[in-house]
Design an enzyme around this catalytic site. Structure first.
Site, PDB file in Angstrom:
ATOM      1  CE  LYS A  44     -21.751 -30.284  10.849  1.00 15.71           C
ATOM      2  NZ  LYS A  44     -22.200 -30.479  12.238  1.00 15.71           N
ATOM      3  CB  CYS A 123     -16.700 -31.239  16.882  1.00 16.04           C
ATOM      4  SG  CYS A 123     -17.704 -32.666  16.390  1.00 16.04           S
TER       5      CYS A 123
END
Ligand code: RRO
Length: 297
Positions: A44, A123
Site C-alpha cells: 500500500k 492518489c
C-alpha cells in the site's frame, strides 16, 4: 515463459497486485508472498505517519462498471514497510508522502534498502492534496528534489491522462530523471456513483477513483502512448480481469501487469486463473517470451 523485467530486475511472472489491494498489513503482504502465481508484490502507498484512511463505506463494486474507492491512504507508515523482508520475491514499496518534505524523509530512509520504489504521483482521494502527476511544475520539482536525496532509479505510478499534449509534457519530464519504470494507470479520479436503493452516493466520502473494466480502454491507451515516448519499463494497470486483458496490455507495450479491482473481488485465486489464461493465449499465438509480444527489450 512469463519472465519479465521491471525497473532493471527480472521477475518470474509478469502478474502481481496493484498497490492498495491486499497489501496494507504484514498479513496481507505475507499472503501475496506465498502466492505462487505472482512475480512481485507491491505495498500500500505509505506516508510518514500511519493513517486509518477515510470514513467507511469507502469502496464499492458496481457490476457492469467496476469499483469506486476513496480509501484515503490507510497505511502503517513508511518504516513498517521497510522492516518487512521478502527475499524470494520482488517486494516493491509504494510511496505517497503528503508533502514534498515527507517524501524526502521517506526516500532518504529507503536509500538504505534494496526495494524497488513505486512513487505514487496520483492518489486522487486526499482533500486539499492535488494529484502531483497533473501539475508539470510540481512533478518536476518533486522529482528533482527527490533525485537529489535518492540517487538510485525509481518508478512512478501515474494518473490517467486524456490529452496528447499531457502525454508529451509528462514524458518530457520523466525523460529528464532516472526513472526506471512507470505504472499506468491509477484509478480515474473523482467519479461519483449513486446507490439506487438510497439515492445517496454509494461511498461515504462521495467522490472516488474508478477502477475495473470501465478503465481498461483508458489504461491501454496510456500504456501505448507512453511506450511511444519512453524507454522505461511500463507496468499496465486498469481493468485487468483475464489473461486476454494482460495480453492486450502487452500488445500496447506493458512488460508486467497489476491487478486491483479483480483481486479485491475474487481474492488471491485470480492470479492462478489469469496466469493460466495468459499462458494458453501465448501458446496459441506462438510466443515464447513476454518481450516478444511487447517488442520492447
Ligand atoms: O488510498 C487511496 O484512496 C487511493 C490511493 Br493512495 C491511490 O493511489 N489510488 C486510489 O484509487 N486510492
Amino acid at each position: 515463459m512469463l519472465e519479465t523485467q521491471i525497473g532493471g530486475r527480472t521477475i518470474k511472472n509478469c502478474i502481481y497486485n496493484a498497490s492498495g489491494v491486499n497489501c496494507i498489513t504484514k498479513d496481507d503482504l505475507d499472503q501475496l508472498y506465498t502466492c505462487e502465481w505472482t512475480g512481485a508484490m507491491v505495498s500500500k502507498s505509505c506516508t510518514l505517519e500511519p493513517r486509518t484512511g477515510n470514513q467507511c463505506p469507502r469502496y464499492a463494486y458496481i457490476p457492469g462498471l467496476g469499483s469506486i474507492n476513496s480509501s484515503g491512504l490507510p497505511n502503517m507508515g513508511y518504516k513498517y514497510y521497510s522492516e518487512l523482508s521478502y527475499p524470494e520475491k520482488e517486494y516493491i514499496i509504494s510511496v505517497a508522502g503528503l508533502t514534498l518534505q515527507d517524501n524526502l524523509t521517506i526516500f532518504d530512509h529507503y536509500n538504505s534498502y534494496n526495494n524497488l520504489i513505486e512513487f505514487n504521483l496520483s492518489c486522487p482521494n486526499i482533500k486539499g492534496k492535488p494529484q502531483v502527476g497533473y501539475s508539470s511544475s510540481t512533478m518536476t520539482e518533486y522529482l528533482r528534489k527527490i533525485s537529489e536525496v535518492y540517487p538510485k532509479p525509481f518508478g512512478l505510478k501515474l494518473p490517467p491522462y486524456f490529452d496528447i499534449s499531457h502525454f508529451d509534457r509528462t514524458a518530457d519530464i520523466i525523460n529528464e530523471f532516472n526513472i526506471s519504470f512507470i505504472t499506468c494507470i491509477n484509478s480515474i479520479g473523482n467519479g461519483l456513483v449513486i446507490d439506487p436503493l438510497t439515492d445517496q452516493p454509494i461511498i461515504k466520502p462521495i467522490y472516488g477513483g474508478l477502477g475495473g473494466p470501465s478503465c481498461k480502454a483508458t489504461g491501454l491507451a496510456n500504456v501505448k502512448l507512453f511506450s511511444e515516448r519512453l524507454n522505461t519499463n511500463i507496468i499496465g494497470c486498469g481493468g485487468i480481469s483475464t489473461g486476454r486483458d494482460v495480453y492486450d496490455y502487452m500488445l500496447c507495450g506493458a512488460s508486467a501487469c497489476q491487478i486491483g479491482t479483480r483481486l479485491q473481488e475474487e481474492g488471491l485465486g485470480c492470479f492462478k486463473r489469469i496466469t493460466t489464461e495468459l499462458i494458453d493465449i501465448l501458446e496459441q499465438k506462438g510466443y515464447n517470451t513476454i518481450a516478444d509480444i511487447t517488442d520492447r527489450r
